[in-house]
Motif scaffolding. Sequence first.
Motif, mmCIF file in Angstrom:
data_model
loop_
_atom_site.group_PDB
_atom_site.id
_atom_site.type_symbol
_atom_site.label_atom_id
_atom_site.label_comp_id
_atom_site.label_asym_id
_atom_site.label_seq_id
_atom_site.Cartn_x
_atom_site.Cartn_y
_atom_site.Cartn_z
ATOM 1 N N PHE A 1 13.345 -4.146 -0.535
ATOM 2 C CA PHE A 1 13.204 -5.615 -0.106
ATOM 3 C C PHE A 1 12.078 -6.365 -0.991
ATOM 4 O O PHE A 1 12.235 -7.645 -0.868
ATOM 5 C CB PHE A 1 12.354 -5.232 1.606
ATOM 6 N N LEU A 2 11.090 -5.951 -1.670
ATOM 7 C CA LEU A 2 10.273 -6.520 -2.207
ATOM 8 C C LEU A 2 10.177 -6.049 -3.822
ATOM 9 O O LEU A 2 8.949 -5.320 -4.099
ATOM 10 C CB LEU A 2 8.782 -6.231 -1.561
ATOM 11 N N PRO A 3 11.064 -6.145 -4.425
ATOM 12 C CA PRO A 3 10.780 -5.742 -5.747
ATOM 13 C C PRO A 3 9.984 -6.212 -6.915
ATOM 14 O O PRO A 3 9.512 -5.861 -7.622
ATOM 15 C CB PRO A 3 12.320 -5.808 -6.362
ATOM 16 N N ASP A 4 9.473 -7.491 -6.411
ATOM 17 C CA ASP A 4 8.481 -8.344 -7.140
ATOM 18 C C ASP A 4 7.055 -7.981 -6.684
ATOM 19 O O ASP A 4 6.122 -8.615 -7.466
ATOM 20 C CB ASP A 4 8.892 -9.980 -6.764
ATOM 21 N N VAL A 5 7.000 -7.295 -5.748
ATOM 22 C CA VAL A 5 5.417 -7.138 -5.170
ATOM 23 C C VAL A 5 5.018 -5.755 -5.509
ATOM 24 O O VAL A 5 5.510 -4.669 -5.568
ATOM 25 C CB VAL A 5 5.437 -7.396 -3.721
ATOM 26 N N PRO A 6 3.474 -5.949 -6.500
ATOM 27 C CA PRO A 6 3.236 -4.791 -7.080
ATOM 28 C C PRO A 6 2.533 -3.787 -6.000
ATOM 29 O O PRO A 6 2.251 -4.368 -4.907
ATOM 30 C CB PRO A 6 2.014 -5.147 -7.780
ATOM 31 N N THR A 7 2.417 -2.689 -6.139
ATOM 32 C CA THR A 7 1.655 -1.760 -5.283
ATOM 33 C C THR A 7 -0.050 -1.888 -5.804
ATOM 34 O O THR A 7 -0.374 -2.345 -6.668
ATOM 35 C CB THR A 7 1.965 -0.105 -5.653
ATOM 36 N N LEU A 8 -0.737 -1.540 -4.704
ATOM 37 C CA LEU A 8 -2.087 -1.636 -4.806
ATOM 38 C C LEU A 8 -2.568 -0.710 -6.053
ATOM 39 O O LEU A 8 -3.423 -1.373 -6.897
ATOM 40 C CB LEU A 8 -2.864 -1.222 -3.681
ATOM 41 N N MET A 9 -1.977 0.409 -6.167
ATOM 42 C CA MET A 9 -1.957 1.243 -7.482
ATOM 43 C C MET A 9 -1.954 0.628 -8.636
ATOM 44 O O MET A 9 -2.895 0.689 -9.446
ATOM 45 C CB MET A 9 -1.038 2.245 -7.313
ATOM 46 N N ALA B 1 -2.025 -2.677 -9.231
ATOM 47 C CA ALA B 1 -2.883 -3.633 -9.266
ATOM 48 C C ALA B 1 -4.454 -3.188 -9.627
ATOM 49 O O ALA B 1 -5.260 -3.852 -9.832
ATOM 50 C CB ALA B 1 -2.926 -4.613 -8.112
ATOM 51 N N GLY B 2 -4.473 -1.654 -9.760
ATOM 52 C CA GLY B 2 -5.790 -1.187 -10.010
ATOM 53 C C GLY B 2 -6.466 -0.824 -8.924
ATOM 54 O O GLY B 2 -7.858 -0.731 -9.349
ATOM 55 N N TYR B 3 -6.160 -0.726 -8.057
ATOM 56 C CA TYR B 3 -6.890 -0.082 -6.821
ATOM 57 C C TYR B 3 -6.265 1.324 -6.336
ATOM 58 O O TYR B 3 -5.256 1.394 -6.278
ATOM 59 C CB TYR B 3 -6.886 -1.151 -5.489
ATOM 60 N N GLU B 4 -7.339 2.203 -6.174
ATOM 61 C CA GLU B 4 -7.118 3.582 -5.702
ATOM 62 C C GLU B 4 -6.741 3.677 -4.356
ATOM 63 O O GLU B 4 -7.414 4.194 -3.468
ATOM 64 C CB GLU B 4 -8.255 4.262 -6.164
ATOM 65 N N VAL B 5 -5.454 3.094 -4.021
ATOM 66 C CA VAL B 5 -5.132 3.175 -2.651
ATOM 67 C C VAL B 5 -3.642 4.209 -2.658
ATOM 68 O O VAL B 5 -2.797 3.353 -3.416
ATOM 69 C CB VAL B 5 -4.912 1.995 -2.049
ATOM 70 N N ASP B 6 -3.519 5.250 -1.998
ATOM 71 C CA ASP B 6 -2.102 5.513 -1.835
ATOM 72 C C ASP B 6 -1.282 5.624 -0.833
ATOM 73 O O ASP B 6 -1.464 4.396 -0.205
ATOM 74 C CB ASP B 6 -2.299 7.247 -2.364
ATOM 75 N N ASN B 7 -0.332 6.372 -0.554
ATOM 76 C CA ASN B 7 0.677 6.064 0.511
ATOM 77 C C ASN B 7 0.217 6.622 1.954
ATOM 78 O O ASN B 7 0.940 6.769 2.753
ATOM 79 C CB ASN B 7 1.987 6.511 0.235
ATOM 80 N N ALA B 8 -1.122 6.836 1.844
ATOM 81 C CA ALA B 8 -1.516 7.498 3.434
ATOM 82 C C ALA B 8 -1.508 6.303 4.616
ATOM 83 O O ALA B 8 -1.699 7.007 5.785
ATOM 84 C CB ALA B 8 -3.209 7.638 3.139
ATOM 85 N N VAL C 1 1.232 4.319 4.908
ATOM 86 C CA VAL C 1 2.473 4.257 5.328
ATOM 87 C C VAL C 1 2.900 4.651 6.803
ATOM 88 O O VAL C 1 2.545 5.634 6.894
ATOM 89 C CB VAL C 1 3.399 4.833 4.321
ATOM 90 N N ASN C 2 3.571 3.734 7.435
ATOM 91 C CA ASN C 2 3.905 4.161 8.683
ATOM 92 C C ASN C 2 5.135 4.694 8.860
ATOM 93 O O ASN C 2 6.190 4.077 8.768
ATOM 94 C CB ASN C 2 3.909 2.515 9.792
ATOM 95 N N TYR C 3 5.164 6.038 9.172
ATOM 96 C CA TYR C 3 6.451 6.954 9.154
ATOM 97 C C TYR C 3 6.686 7.027 10.818
ATOM 98 O O TYR C 3 5.793 7.244 11.640
ATOM 99 C CB TYR C 3 6.086 8.497 8.749
ATOM 100 N N ARG C 4 8.021 6.677 11.110
ATOM 101 C CA ARG C 4 8.378 6.752 12.279
ATOM 102 C C ARG C 4 9.457 7.784 12.476
ATOM 103 O O ARG C 4 10.362 7.943 11.854
ATOM 104 C CB ARG C 4 8.825 5.562 12.915
ATOM 105 N N GLY C 5 9.445 8.726 13.644
ATOM 106 C CA GLY C 5 10.391 9.557 13.810
ATOM 107 C C GLY C 5 10.365 9.905 15.540
ATOM 108 O O GLY C 5 9.568 9.616 16.238
ATOM 109 N N ALA D 1 0.823 -1.123 -0.005
ATOM 110 C CA ALA D 1 0.240 0.050 0.005
ATOM 111 C C ALA D 1 1.079 1.148 0.010
ATOM 112 O O ALA D 1 1.011 2.008 0.872
ATOM 113 C CB ALA D 1 -0.842 0.043 1.213
ATOM 114 N N ASP D 2 1.577 1.458 -1.139
ATOM 115 C CA ASP D 2 2.458 2.556 -1.239
ATOM 116 C C ASP D 2 2.313 3.218 -2.538
ATOM 117 O O ASP D 2 1.820 2.442 -3.525
ATOM 118 C CB ASP D 2 3.719 2.080 -0.934
ATOM 119 N N THR D 3 3.036 4.105 -2.922
ATOM 120 C CA THR D 3 2.931 4.912 -4.255
ATOM 121 C C THR D 3 4.095 4.143 -5.254
ATOM 122 O O THR D 3 4.053 4.100 -6.456
ATOM 123 C CB THR D 3 3.193 6.424 -4.095
#
Lengths: 323, 509, 161
Positions: A235-243, A245-252, A254-258, A227-229
Motif C-alpha cells: 500500500f505505501l511503498p514510498d513511506v519510510p518506517t520510523l526505524m 528515519a532514525g527512531y528506535e520504534v519497532d513493530n510492537a 502493529v495491530n494484529y487481528r484474529g 511504525a513497523d520493521t
Amino acid sequence: MRKRYIGTALLAVSTLLGTTQTMADDYPERPVSLMVSYGAGGATDFQARLVSMMANNENYLGEPIVVINKPGAGGRVGWNWFASDAEADGYTLAAYNVPHFIAQSIEGGVRYDADSFEPIANWGADPAVVVVAADSEFNSIQELLAYAVENPGKVTVSGAGLYVGHHIAALQIQKAIGGKLAYIPTKGGGAAAMKAVIAGNVVAGINNLSDAYRAREAGNVKILAVADTQRSEQFLPDVPTLMEAGYEVDNASVNYRGFMVPAGTPTSVIDFLASRVPEMFSDPKVAEQMAAGGSGVQVMSREEVHAMWAARQETLNDLLANL
Amino acid sequence: MEFLQHFGGVFEPLSFMLLLGGTIGGLILGATPGLSPTMAVALLIPFTFQLPATQGLILLGAAYTATVAGGAVSAILLKIPGAPANIATSLDGHAMASTGRGTQALHVSFLASGVGGVVGVLLLIFLTPVLSRWALAFGPSHLFWMAILGVTVIGSLDSRSFVKGLLSGCLGLWLSMIGYDDIQGAQRFIFHDSLTGGVNIITALIGIFAIPQVIEMLARGRCEHKVSTVSVHRQSLLESLKLLLANGRALSIGTFVGSIIGLIPGVGGQIAGLLAYDQTRKFSNDPDSFGKGNPAGVIAAESANNAMVGPSLVPLLTLSIPGSPTAAVLLGGLLIHGIFPGSDLFDNYPDVAWTFINSMLIGQILMVIFGIWVASHAARVAHVPPPIMAAAVTILALFGSYSVQQSMGDVYIMLALGVGMYLLEKVGFSAAPLVLGLILGPIAEANFIQGSMIANAMNGPAEYFLSGTLNLLLLILVLASIGWSFFSTHLANRRARNLSNTAEVSLES
Amino acid sequence: MNPDTAESMPLSRVQHLVPAAAVLALALIVAWVSFTREPSEAFLFPRMIASVMLLLALWNFIRASLGLARVGDGLTRKGVGAITPGLCVIVLLVYVAARYLGFYSASWLAFLSIYSLYDPASHTLFAVWVKRVLITTAFLSVIYALFSLLLQVQTPRGLFI
C-alpha cells in the motif's frame, strides 16, 4: 399403540435436550457468534465481517458466523464479557486486537489477560502510521519530531484511545526522541481520530495504515512514517518506517487481528477451528475483498499467534513498566 | 444536473427490485424494537457481497432511508422509539394514537419524513462541496457546546415541573456515566456485574418507554375493557395531507434543523428530532398542547429525522469521514467494492455515486407510499385487547433489548430502568429529559475532556472553549435557550395562577 | 379519561415526600462516590454532574416538604395490586426461566401467563385456553422467524431453546 406414542414423545424430548453431550463430535451444528469489541463500521468490525463471510462453506465451518458488537472503553467491555461471561463451547468466538488487550491487562482494571483466551488464527496486521493534514507545514517525520523535541507537550497527536496500538506507538516515539507528545485519545475509534487530523483540531495523528491509506487517496492527509520493521510494499511503498528515519520504534504497536475462544473450550473444538479458520482466511475471495478495502492480510496459525502474543507480552511489560 | 443522467440506473429491473425490497425490509426492520438503522444496515452488508457495487449501494441506501422512517411506526403505535431519532416522534405520536388518531399520526409522520428526506437528499446533490467545509468546522469545543445546547432542551420538554424535569435530565446524565469511562478506561459506578458495559442507549430506550406502558396496561387489572390502548378511526389520506400543509411551520423548522444538524459529525442524527421538536414548540402559539397529541410535534420530529439522512452522508462522500455510525457501516459497503469515497468519488465512479444518491431519492418516495399502506393496516393494532398487547410489548421489549448486544445483562438493565421509570413518572419525573441526558452525556463528556487536553497543549481551556465565532454563536444559543425556558415557565406559571385565581373567585362567589 | 383531570389530582403528601427523599439520597451517594474515587481525571465530569444533581435534589426536597408542585398521579392500592402478579411473572421468567428453560420457552410462558392473568374471559373454559395457547404460539413463531431465522440472534439456551 400407547408405547409408540411414548416412544415418539421421548424422541422429541431427547432431540430438544441433546445439545451439550454430543457437541464436540458434530461441531458446529448451529451458527457461531463472533464478538467484536468495537462498534459496527470500525476497521476491526469491517474486516471481521469480511473474513467470516465464507464460514458457511462446507470446507470451512459449514455454519455462518454472526458478528455481535460489544463496543466500549477501547475494547475492555467486550473482552471483559468474553473472559467472564461467554460460554466456552465453541459457539462464541471473539476477535482479538493485539497489542490492545495485552496492554490493557498489564495496565490493570480488567478481568482478562493473555491466559484467559486461546488463539485460533490471525487474519491481518495493520501497522500504525503517523499522519498530518494535507495542508500541514510538516513534510517529513524528522521535521515533525524535531518540532516536538523543541516544544515538549505542545504537539497534539490524536489516536483511537488509551492502551491501544496508537497509544503504544506514541509511547515508543516519546521514548525514542526523549520528548513529550500531547497524546489525545478520542472516543469513536480511528475514524474520529482521523477526523481530528483532517479538520486541523490536532497537529498530527497516529492511525491505522488502512484508514490512513484511504484518507491519503482522498487527498486529505500526508503519511509521514510507518511504525513497523518494514515498509508496506503493497500500500505505501514510498513511506519510510520510523526505524529508517532514525527512531528506535519497532513493530510492537502493529495491530494484529484474529479469532480467539475463551480458555476452557474443549480441545477438539479448538483443533477443529485451528485447522479450518486459517484456510478460511486464505480464501482467494476474502483476500480480494480485503485488498479492495486497503486492509493488509497476514494469516498466522495458532502456534504462530501463541508465539506472537508471548513476544508482545514481554515488550509491553518493559515499555509500560517505565511509565 | 448530472444526477438526472443516472436516473435510468435506478429503474433497471434488478435495481428497482432491490430498491423495493430494501424499502419494505427497512420499514419492517426499523419498526422492530432494538434494531437501530445502524444495525439494520450492518446486517445487510453480507447480502451486498454478492451484488455489483451499484446494486449493493441501492439496497443499503434504500434500507437506510426506510429504517429511519420505520422507527416511527413502533414509536407511534407502541410508544417504543426504535432509535434515539424517534424519541420526539413518540411524545406526540403516541398521544395521538391513544386518542384515536393513530392512522393520522402515521400518515403525517411518513409524509413529513418524505418531505424532509427529499429536501435532505437534494441538499446532498446540490450543495455537497459547500457543506463539506461546514462539517469540518466543528471541533471538540463546538461539539461540547452543541451537546450543552441539547441539554438545555430539557427545560422545555417537561411542562409539569421545572425542577423535576432538570433532575430527570441529571439522572440521565449520571446513568450515561455508568460503566467504563471511554477515554481513561476507569470503572465508574459499577454497582452490579451487568453494569460493566454501561447503559446501552437502545436498551435504555426500550426499558424507559415500553415497560411503563406495559405496567400502565396491567394496572387496569383483569376486567372488561371497552377502552383499548390505541384506537384508530378511519382517517382519509387527504385530511392528513391537509393537516401536514396546515403545519407548514413545523415542517419547515423540522426540515431546516434536520439538514443543518445532520451535517455535524458525531452529534447529528441522535438529537436532530428533539431539537426540531423543541424549536417548533417554542415558536408555537400553543406550546402547552405539545406532548398531548399535537401533530406538529410528529411532523417536526419526523421531517428532521429524515432531512438528516442526506446531509449526514456529506462528510463520508466528500472527505471519507463517516460522520455517524450508520455512515461508517455504509463506508464498509463501499470499501468491499474497492470504492474509496473522497473528493474524486464523483469523477471516478459517477454511475455508482449518482445511482446511490438517486436511489435514496426514489427510496424516500417509495417509503412514503409503503408507509401509508402500513398506516392503513395500523387499525388492526387497535383491535388487540390490552392483555395481549401488554404481553406482546413485553416480549418485544425482551427480544429487542437482548438482541442489541446479545446480552442478558442488557435485559436486566432494561427491566430495572423500566420499572424505575414507571415509579418516577408516577411522582412527576419524566422520561424524555432523562433519555436526552443519557444520549448527550457521553458526547458532552468526551468532547469536554478531549477539548481540555488539546487546550492544555495550547493556551488553556478558557481560550479554547470561549473564543472563535462558532463557539460564541453556540454559547449565545445556549444562553438564549436557557433564558427562553425560564421566561416561558414563568409565563405559564402566571397564566396558571390567573386561571386558578379566577376559578377560586368563581367558586367563592 | 381526560388527562387534565388526572393531573390536577394532587399527589398525597407521603407519596410526594418519599421519592424526593429517595432522589436526594441517590444524589448524595452519587456525589460521595464521585468525589472519593480515583483517578480524579476520570471522575471530573461525574463530579460536575453530581454537584448539579445534589443541588437540584435538595431544591426538590425543600419544595416537597413545603408541599409545592405535587405533580404526577401517584400510586393507588388497587393499581399496585393489579400490577404485582404481572410484574412478578416478568421478573421470574427473565431471571430464572430464561436461564433454565431457554429464551423462547420462557418468553412463551411469559406471554401466556400475562395474557391469561389479565384476560377477562373465564379461566375454566377449555376453548378459552385453546385460543390463548394458539395466539401465544402464533406470536412467538413470528418472533422466532424474525429474530432467529432472519437476524440469526443467538439466544440463551436451557433445557429447550
